[in-house]
Structure formats: C-alpha cells, structure tokens
Design an enzyme around this catalytic site. Structure first.
Site, PDB file in Angstrom:
ATOM      1  N   ASP A 179       0.852  -1.185   0.000  1.00  4.51           N
ATOM      2  CA  ASP A 179       0.000   0.000   0.000  1.00  4.51           C
ATOM      3  C   ASP A 179       0.895   1.245   0.000  1.00  4.51           C
ATOM      4  O   ASP A 179       2.119   1.163   0.163  1.00  4.51           O
ATOM      5  CB  ASP A 179      -0.912  -0.014   1.233  1.00  4.51           C
ATOM      6  CG  ASP A 179      -2.179   0.798   1.032  1.00  4.51           C
ATOM      7  OD1 ASP A 179      -2.213   1.605   0.088  1.00  4.51           O
ATOM      8  OD2 ASP A 179      -3.119   0.622   1.822  1.00  4.51           O
TER       9      ASP A 179
ATOM     10  N   GLU B 297     -10.713   7.450   3.024  1.00  4.91           N
ATOM     11  CA  GLU B 297      -9.735   7.349   4.108  1.00  4.91           C
ATOM     12  C   GLU B 297     -10.107   8.257   5.275  1.00  4.91           C
ATOM     13  O   GLU B 297     -11.275   8.498   5.551  1.00  4.91           O
ATOM     14  CB  GLU B 297      -8.341   7.640   3.553  1.00  4.91           C
ATOM     15  CG  GLU B 297      -7.969   6.686   2.424  1.00  4.91           C
ATOM     16  CD  GLU B 297      -6.539   6.843   1.964  1.00  4.91           C
ATOM     17  OE1 GLU B 297      -5.695   7.349   2.722  1.00  4.91           O
ATOM     18  OE2 GLU B 297      -6.257   6.437   0.824  1.00  4.91           O
TER      19      GLU B 297
END
Length: 339
Positions: free
Chosen positions: A33, A229
């Site tokens: 990621d 997020e």
C-alpha cells in the site's frame, strides 16, 4: 496499513507467502500500500527487509523510491534479502507485464470500454447492489412498491446524485457530488421501472413541495458526503438537521415513508427518525448502477437478501468503546429482512 493480531500485514510472511502464494497458488504480484512499508516499526533497513522477505514484490514507495532502491541493494549485499527472493519478485513482475502486452509496442491489449463498463459489467454491478443492500425495517407494507401505490414522492438531492452513490475513490480521490460520472441515479432508476399507473414526483428539498401536495408513499434518500480514508472521519454520525427535515416533511405529506441510506458505514438513527419511517434500506454505496439495482429491490422484482456484516449501533457510545450489547445495538450482526 492493516494488522492481524498486532502483526503488520506488510511484513506478514505467513499470510503473504505461506497462505497466498503457496497454499492458494497465487502467481501474480503482491504490491504494498501507499508507503505502507515505511509505516512499520524499526529502522528503514528493518522495514524493507521484513516486507520484501515476507513476499511483497513491488513497493509503492512514492517519494521514497530512491531510499528504497538504495536500501534494498544494500540489504542484498548484506545477505539480509536473498537473490532468490529478488528473482521471484522480478519474475512475477515481468510475467505480469508480458501478459498485459507491455513488451509488444504494437499490441493493444489494454481493455477498452467494450470490456470495462460493458453491459456485462453493468449486470454484475446491479447484482452486487441487489445482494448487498439490507432491509432493516419494513412495517405497514411500505415495501415492495405495488401498483396500489399510485402516487410517490421522491425526496432529497441525493436521489439524483451519482457522485453520492459512488463515494470516494472515483474520478477523483475524495469523490465529489453530482452527476459527473455516467450511470443511473435513483431518480432515473425509478422513472424507468415504475408502471404507467404510478406517478413519481421528485423534490430536492421540503421547500419545493406544494402545501396541498399529498402522496401514498414517500421515498427519502439521504447520503453521506463522498470521502476516502481519514478525510471521512467524524465524531458525530447522527443525521444532520436537514436530513431529518426531509424525513419529517415526508411524514407530513405521505401515508408511508421509506428511508434509503447511502453511506459507507452505519449512521445513528435516533427515536425521532425511527418513529417517522415505515421502512429503512441500507444501500451503502451502490455505485453507478445503484438506481437500477435499487429500483428492482424496491419494486419487489428481486428479493432483499443482504445481511449486516457488522453490528448497527444504537448510539454514538457504541463507537466510543462500549462493549457490544443488546442495550446499545439497533440491528445485530447478520440482521436483514426479506419481504
């Protein structure tokens, strides 16, 4: 950035190599990621060695790629990362590029709109909408919408907003409201599937509803603003005042009220909300085919089968660390009604 029982996934040899690559025979590429390798504890050398040795083949190092390259070369020299591990990663990456036709300058193997966004894709997307939406409440035979429901109010700006149906990570990182993405809004989905005997009237806000207007049923659509997020983090997950106003106006103008929620998580539904609606549908973020998929559910052409994958809390205290119990649970894990 996940952990399993405290162990960082970016350096979890068991899950990446033993389970994914060996037990499940995954021959593709494992990519980290965004800077996830560098979020782990220890020195830069420790982080990179642990992640590559765990089985990560390609590292999304962003602005630290020079540090990554230099450090990984040093770790190989120091024999903390073997050449066999490097060869395995490179082989997987080159194989993927070959399959994608990236080494053939004349190849045109990149999927086009005849594949991505094709009719088959849309069919699959509608199926996903129909299987994931959860019917949380259904009283007074509010759903499904039959031809006996002749007049319907559709209320709320989110009812004609594909951006709200999609949430974040769309054409832009945080997503944005509006019909800037091709798709079917809830308004257009209902228009296309209601019978000629059913009249649908759309109002963005209560102020638009004529004083004398009445209907058999109202569908209120509320939505979270698109986010991705941590930018979506909120201390208060209760409905906003204008969202409650939509529900109260619908109750005043209609015999029955259906609440359709577009959200990335459970929102707090207090007693005022619960007492003013007959049906509640958690549609999550149904995407570009949300209008068609949800219309099929609301009209009963497809049965509701979705179940909650986690507990729907009764109050904010649930989110603030209280143990899960019947006292602070509105709908339990696995809950979901059918007609």
């Amino acid at each position: 950035y996940n952990r399993i029982r405290g162990a960082h996934m970016h350096s979890h040899y068991y899950w990446i190599t033993q389970v994914l690559k060996e037990e499940l025979s995954f021959n593709g590429v494992v990519i980290s990621d965004w800077l996830g390798v560098f979020w782990q504890p220890g020195s830069t050398e420790d982080k990179i060695a642990a992640s590559v040795n765990a089985g990560i083949d390609m590292v999304m190092a962003v602005d630290q790629y020079e540090t990554f390259i230099y450090t990984l070369a040093y770790l190989v020299e120091q024999k903390r990362v073997s050449m066999e591990r490097i060869d395995d990663a490179v082989r997987r990456i080159l194989t993927m590029k070959e399959k994608l036709g990236l080494f053939d300058l004349h190849a045109r193997n990149v999927p086009t709109t005849s594949v991505v966004g094709s009719e088959n894709d849309k069919i699959l997307a509608r199926e996903a909408v129909q299987k994931s939406a959860v019917l949380l409440k259904n009283e007074n035979y509010a759903l499904p919408l039959t031809e006996e429901t002749k007049s319907i109010i559709l209320l709320g700006s989110a009812a004609d907003d594909i951006g709200s149906q999609c949430g974040g990570w769309t054409t832009v990182w945080q997503g944005k409201k509006g019909n800037h993405i091709p798709g079917v809004s809830i308004l257009n989905g209902l228009k296309a599937h209601l019978s000629n005997k059913q009249q649908l009237t759309y109002f963005k806000s209560p102020a638009e509803i004529p004083a004398e207007h009445r209907s058999d049923l109202a569908i209120v659509v509320i939505a979270e603003d698109p986010y991705a997020e941590g930018f979506g983090d909120r201390f208060d997950l209760q409905l906003a005042g204008e969202q409650k106003d939509l529900i109260l106006a619908a109750r005043e103008k209609s015999q029955k009220v259906v609440l359709l929620i577009l959200s990335g998580r459970p929102l707090i539904l207090d007693e005022q909300v619960l007492s003013h609606v007959d049906s509640i549908v958690a549609a999550w973020l149904p995407g570009t085919e949300g209008g068609t998929g949800l219309a099929n559910l609301l009209l009963g052409r497809v049965p509701f089968s979705g179940r909650l994958s986690y507990t729907w809390p009764k109050s904010l205290e649930h989110y603030r660390g209280l143990p899960i119990s019947a006292d602070n649970t509105l709908f339990p894990l696995g809950f979901g009604l059918t007609f």
